[in-house]
Motif scaffolding. Structure first.
Motif, PDB file in Angstrom:
ATOM      1  N   ASN A 312      12.093  51.355  14.903  1.00 53.08           N
ATOM      2  CA  ASN A 312      12.325  52.451  13.968  1.00 53.08           C
ATOM      3  C   ASN A 312      13.806  52.842  13.995  1.00 53.08           C
ATOM      4  OD1 ASN A 312      12.656  55.406  13.279  1.00 53.08           O
ATOM      5  ND2 ASN A 312      10.504  55.171  12.731  1.00 53.08           N
ATOM      6  N   PRO A 313      14.496  52.778  12.860  1.00 54.82           N
ATOM      7  CA  PRO A 313      15.948  53.032  12.863  1.00 54.82           C
ATOM      8  C   PRO A 313      16.298  54.440  13.321  1.00 54.82           C
ATOM      9  CG  PRO A 313      15.088  52.888  10.610  1.00 54.82           C
ATOM     10  CD  PRO A 313      14.000  52.425  11.503  1.00 54.82           C
ATOM     11  N   ASP A 314      15.465  55.415  13.004  1.00 56.24           N
ATOM     12  CA  ASP A 314      15.747  56.781  13.446  1.00 56.24           C
ATOM     13  C   ASP A 314      15.655  56.888  14.965  1.00 56.24           C
ATOM     14  OD1 ASP A 314      16.174  57.726  10.892  1.00 56.24           O
ATOM     15  OD2 ASP A 314      14.083  58.263  10.572  1.00 56.24           O
ATOM     16  N   LEU A 315      14.655  56.207  15.543  1.00 55.36           N
ATOM     17  CA  LEU A 315      14.498  56.227  16.994  1.00 55.36           C
ATOM     18  C   LEU A 315      15.688  55.556  17.671  1.00 55.36           C
ATOM     19  CD1 LEU A 315      12.784  56.735  19.525  1.00 55.36           C
ATOM     20  CD2 LEU A 315      11.706  54.517  19.143  1.00 55.36           C
ATOM     21  N   VAL A 316      16.064  54.390  17.177  1.00 53.06           N
ATOM     22  CA  VAL A 316      17.205  53.669  17.755  1.00 53.06           C
ATOM     23  C   VAL A 316      18.476  54.504  17.655  1.00 53.06           C
ATOM     24  CG1 VAL A 316      18.661  51.629  17.537  1.00 53.06           C
ATOM     25  CG2 VAL A 316      16.174  51.413  17.271  1.00 53.06           C
ATOM     26  N   ALA A 317      18.693  55.112  16.492  1.00 50.16           N
ATOM     27  CA  ALA A 317      19.894  55.925  16.294  1.00 50.16           C
ATOM     28  C   ALA A 317      19.895  57.140  17.210  1.00 50.16           C
ATOM     29  CB  ALA A 317      19.995  56.358  14.830  1.00 50.16           C
ATOM     30  N   ALA A 318      18.735  57.771  17.385  1.00 50.57           N
ATOM     31  CA  ALA A 318      18.652  58.961  18.236  1.00 50.57           C
ATOM     32  C   ALA A 318      18.956  58.612  19.691  1.00 50.57           C
ATOM     33  CB  ALA A 318      17.262  59.592  18.108  1.00 50.57           C
ATOM     34  N   ILE A 319      18.438  57.473  20.161  1.00 55.03           N
ATOM     35  CA  ILE A 319      18.676  57.065  21.542  1.00 55.03           C
ATOM     36  C   ILE A 319      20.148  56.723  21.754  1.00 55.03           C
ATOM     37  CG2 ILE A 319      18.168  55.299  23.270  1.00 55.03           C
ATOM     38  CD1 ILE A 319      15.345  55.146  22.158  1.00 55.03           C
ATOM     39  N   GLN A 320      20.688  55.940  20.824  1.00 57.02           N
ATOM     40  CA  GLN A 320      22.100  55.552  20.957  1.00 57.02           C
ATOM     41  C   GLN A 320      23.021  56.757  20.907  1.00 57.02           C
ATOM     42  OE1 GLN A 320      22.520  52.626  17.835  1.00 57.02           O
ATOM     43  NE2 GLN A 320      21.835  50.929  19.152  1.00 57.02           N
ATOM     44  N   SER A 321      22.722  57.693  20.019  1.00 52.93           N
ATOM     45  CA  SER A 321      23.555  58.896  19.905  1.00 52.93           C
ATOM     46  C   SER A 321      23.486  59.730  21.182  1.00 52.93           C
ATOM     47  CB  SER A 321      23.096  59.721  18.698  1.00 52.93           C
ATOM     48  OG  SER A 321      23.774  60.947  18.628  1.00 52.93           O
ATOM     49  N   ALA A 322      22.254  59.878  21.726  1.00 56.84           N
ATOM     50  CA  ALA A 322      22.093  60.684  22.935  1.00 56.84           C
ATOM     51  C   ALA A 322      22.779  60.026  24.129  1.00 56.84           C
ATOM     52  CB  ALA A 322      20.605  60.890  23.215  1.00 56.84           C
ATOM     53  N   LYS A 323      22.696  58.690  24.211  1.00 56.87           N
ATOM     54  CA  LYS A 323      23.344  57.989  25.319  1.00 56.87           C
ATOM     55  C   LYS A 323      24.863  58.089  25.223  1.00 56.87           C
ATOM     56  CE  LYS A 323      22.050  54.193  27.011  1.00 56.87           C
ATOM     57  NZ  LYS A 323      21.740  52.773  27.213  1.00 56.87           N
ATOM     58  N   LYS A 324      25.358  57.949  24.017  1.00 60.70           N
ATOM     59  CA  LYS A 324      26.808  58.014  23.821  1.00 60.70           C
ATOM     60  C   LYS A 324      27.349  59.374  24.209  1.00 60.70           C
ATOM     61  CE  LYS A 324      30.375  57.038  20.362  1.00 60.70           C
ATOM     62  NZ  LYS A 324      30.627  56.625  18.952  1.00 60.70           N
ATOM     63  N   ALA A 325      26.567  60.408  23.877  1.00 60.52           N
ATOM     64  CA  ALA A 325      26.991  61.777  24.209  1.00 60.52           C
ATOM     65  C   ALA A 325      26.536  62.184  25.608  1.00 60.52           C
ATOM     66  CB  ALA A 325      26.430  62.749  23.177  1.00 60.52           C
ATOM     67  N   LYS A 326      25.892  61.254  26.318  1.00 61.54           N
ATOM     68  CA  LYS A 326      25.335  61.541  27.646  1.00 61.54           C
ATOM     69  C   LYS A 326      24.472  62.805  27.604  1.00 61.54           C
ATOM     70  CE  LYS A 326      29.135  59.306  30.111  1.00 61.54           C
ATOM     71  NZ  LYS A 326      30.184  59.444  31.161  1.00 61.54           N
ATOM     72  N   ALA A 327      23.588  62.832  26.560  1.00 65.86           N
ATOM     73  CA  ALA A 327      22.808  64.049  26.320  1.00 65.86           C
ATOM     74  C   ALA A 327      21.308  63.835  26.473  1.00 65.86           C
ATOM     75  CB  ALA A 327      23.094  64.572  24.909  1.00 65.86           C
ATOM     76  N   ILE A 328      20.891  62.657  26.960  1.00 66.42           N
ATOM     77  CA  ILE A 328      19.454  62.464  27.197  1.00 66.42           C
ATOM     78  C   ILE A 328      19.039  63.344  28.362  1.00 66.42           C
ATOM     79  CG2 ILE A 328      17.701  60.826  27.981  1.00 66.42           C
ATOM     80  CD1 ILE A 328      19.025  58.668  26.418  1.00 66.42           C
ATOM     81  N   CYS A 329      17.973  64.103  28.175  1.00 68.11           N
ATOM     82  CA  CYS A 329      17.552  65.062  29.201  1.00 68.11           C
ATOM     83  C   CYS A 329      17.298  64.325  30.513  1.00 68.11           C
ATOM     84  CB  CYS A 329      16.321  65.844  28.754  1.00 68.11           C
ATOM     85  SG  CYS A 329      14.837  64.872  28.478  1.00 68.11           S
ATOM     86  N   SER A 330      17.752  64.909  31.592  1.00 67.29           N
ATOM     87  CA  SER A 330      17.767  64.241  32.889  1.00 67.29           C
ATOM     88  C   SER A 330      16.370  63.985  33.445  1.00 67.29           C
ATOM     89  CB  SER A 330      18.571  65.089  33.884  1.00 67.29           C
ATOM     90  OG  SER A 330      17.999  66.392  33.992  1.00 67.29           O
ATOM     91  N   SER A 331      15.374  64.746  32.994  1.00 69.42           N
ATOM     92  CA  SER A 331      14.034  64.600  33.567  1.00 69.42           C
ATOM     93  C   SER A 331      13.246  63.445  32.953  1.00 69.42           C
ATOM     94  CB  SER A 331      13.244  65.899  33.380  1.00 69.42           C
ATOM     95  OG  SER A 331      13.130  66.220  31.994  1.00 69.42           O
ATOM     96  N   LEU A 332      13.681  62.939  31.778  1.00 75.02           N
ATOM     97  CA  LEU A 332      12.907  61.936  31.049  1.00 75.02           C
ATOM     98  C   LEU A 332      12.883  60.616  31.814  1.00 75.02           C
ATOM     99  CD1 LEU A 332      11.325  61.456  28.426  1.00 75.02           C
ATOM    100  CD2 LEU A 332      13.429  60.627  27.393  1.00 75.02           C
ATOM    101  N   ARG A 333      11.663  60.136  32.080  1.00 73.71           N
ATOM    102  CA  ARG A 333      11.482  58.894  32.827  1.00 73.71           C
ATOM    103  C   ARG A 333      10.818  57.809  31.981  1.00 73.71           C
ATOM    104  NH1 ARG A 333      14.458  61.344  35.313  1.00 73.71           N
ATOM    105  NH2 ARG A 333      14.395  62.086  37.459  1.00 73.71           N
ATOM    106  N   GLN A 334      10.019  58.187  31.008  1.00 72.45           N
ATOM    107  CA  GLN A 334       9.238  57.207  30.251  1.00 72.45           C
ATOM    108  C   GLN A 334       9.200  57.583  28.778  1.00 72.45           C
ATOM    109  OE1 GLN A 334       5.291  56.653  31.775  1.00 72.45           O
ATOM    110  NE2 GLN A 334       4.735  55.094  30.295  1.00 72.45           N
ATOM    111  N   LEU A 335       9.444  56.601  27.925  1.00 70.03           N
ATOM    112  CA  LEU A 335       9.373  56.793  26.479  1.00 70.03           C
ATOM    113  C   LEU A 335       8.456  55.712  25.903  1.00 70.03           C
ATOM    114  CD1 LEU A 335      10.272  57.970  23.745  1.00 70.03           C
ATOM    115  CD2 LEU A 335      12.301  56.506  23.870  1.00 70.03           C
ATOM    116  N   THR A 336       7.426  56.123  25.192  1.00 75.01           N
ATOM    117  CA  THR A 336       6.449  55.196  24.619  1.00 75.01           C
ATOM    118  C   THR A 336       6.245  55.520  23.156  1.00 75.01           C
ATOM    119  OG1 THR A 336       5.285  54.975  26.733  1.00 75.01           O
ATOM    120  CG2 THR A 336       4.078  54.327  24.758  1.00 75.01           C
ATOM    121  N   VAL A 337       6.196  54.474  22.330  1.00 78.08           N
ATOM    122  CA  VAL A 337       5.886  54.678  20.916  1.00 78.08           C
ATOM    123  C   VAL A 337       4.536  54.032  20.625  1.00 78.08           C
ATOM    124  CG1 VAL A 337       8.296  54.793  20.212  1.00 78.08           C
ATOM    125  CG2 VAL A 337       7.121  52.600  20.196  1.00 78.08           C
ATOM    126  N   ILE A 338       3.776  54.649  19.717  1.00 79.83           N
ATOM    127  CA  ILE A 338       2.455  54.153  19.332  1.00 79.83           C
ATOM    128  C   ILE A 338       2.464  53.931  17.829  1.00 79.83           C
ATOM    129  CG2 ILE A 338      -0.025  54.573  19.336  1.00 79.83           C
ATOM    130  CD1 ILE A 338       0.340  56.386  21.730  1.00 79.83           C
TER     131      ILE A 338
END
Length: 352
Positions: A312-338
């Motif tokens: 999903n392009p929105d998902l990929v963009a959101a992850i890349q943007s958060a990683k670039k800004a080092k803004a992924i919440c520190s507690s997140l350990r697992q991400l699953t899509v259905i």
């Protein structure tokens, strides 16, 4: 027949019509259910037809059986809504329904002791006194009660101290049902356009699961809501029912959100699992929602996104943007899509 635990259930649909013979044909069915269930607890479902449903049904049948409806004084070419309302009121005052319901209630109401669950669908015509008379009896084995009504005037004075699961159409009905709310473990609130006050939920001290739906945009005074044992919360529709509450859900473990904007997990409600359903329409707004979930979900350890694919392009963009800004919440350990077909895919977001 030898495994009644698979089907110990009585389901009756009581329609607005003068044909008593139609209801009488259900009596052998009811008696068979009672006899063959061999004393097991029963799931009882009672659906009373609404005036609107009756009008639609009559309209569908009118061309096939016009003579019958003419004999009942119902105009088949131009359905008279007021006449249907008078018809429903007239039938609700008669007692021919009691012949059928009395089989389930049993002599002196002893049959109610066999009810494990009760679902009552009461639409927009007066049946309050019938329900009041038949369901006032103690039901010591009742563990689930479902009351669906579209009339604010209807209340059900029930004595059901064992109820641990409750499904109602709005908060107003909670105050009209004489159950011990502190024993409730499962509660669903739905079909309600206006939830003026959720403070009554604070009486549900044992509540473990809550499913709530509202479209109301009314302004409400800010107040506090504490559900000390709530584990699972499901939120439907567009508006946040808790927007004006200081909430305390210290034991909250999982939130399931069907809201297009997700849910703002605030202090006092920190689930470790967040399950978000994306709208099946265009991806408008998906990017901002996914960014919010990835960046601001402090405390969330597992994020599940339904109706989504790994590419999903929105998902990929959101992850890349958060990683670039080092803004992924520190507690997140697992991400699953259905995906729509139910396929679940874990996402290695740290190495994406």
């Amino acid at each position: 027949m030898d495994s009644p635990q698979l089907w110990a259930r009585i389901e009756l649909a009581l329609e607005i019509r003068h044909d008593e013979a139609q209801l009488n044909t259900l009596r052998p069915y009811v008696m068979a259910c009672l006899n063959r269930s061999k004393g097991l607890l029963l799931d009882v479902v009672l659906r009373f037809e609404s005036v609107d449903d009756a009008a639609a049904r009559i309209e569908r049948l009118a061309s096939k059986n016009a003579n019958y409806f003419d004999e009942q004084g119902i105009c088949v070419r131009n359905i008279d809504y007021q006449k249907l309302q008078r018809l429903s009121s007239e039938i609700s005052r008669t007692d021919f329904r009691f012949h059928l319901l009395s089989e389930i209630v049993g002599p002196q109401g002893l049959g109610v002791a066999r009810w494990r669950s009760l679902e009552v669908d009461m639409p927009d015509y007066p049946l309050t006194h019938i329900v009041h008379d038949l369901f006032r009896l103690p039901a010591p084995n009742m563990t689930q009660l479902s009351v669906q009504t579209f009339s604010e005037a209807i209340t059900l004075p029930l004595a059901l101290p064992a109820v641990i699961s409750l499904v109602v159409s709005d908060c107003h009905i909670l105050s009209g049902i004489q159950v011990k709310l502190e024993l409730l473990q499962h509660l669903e609130l739905f079909f309600e356009q206006n939830l003026p006050n959720l403070s009554i939920l604070s009486a549900c001290r044992a509540l473990r699961t809550l499913s709530i739906s509202t479209d109301s945009e009314e302004e409400r005074e800010e107040s506090e809501l504490c559900l000390p044992n709530l584990r699972v919360l499901t939120i439907w529709n567009s508006e946040d029912p808790f927007s004006t509450y200081k909430i305390k859900f210290p034991m909250l473990e999982k939130v399931v959100s069907y809201r297009s904007s997700g849910w703002d997990v605030r202090s006092g409600a920190r689930p470790s699992i967040f399950h978000q359903y994306l709208l099946t329409s265009a991806s408008s707004g998906h990017l901002s929602l996914l960014q919010k979930l990835l960046q601001k979900g402090d405390g969330i350890e597992t994020l599940i996104i339904s109706r989504c694919t790994p590419d999903n392009p929105d998902l990929v963009a959101a992850i890349q943007s958060a990683k670039k800004a080092k803004a992924i919440c520190s507690s997140l350990r697992q991400l699953t899509v259905i995906a729509e077909d139910g396929t679940a895919t874990p996402i290695d977001f740290l190495n994406m």
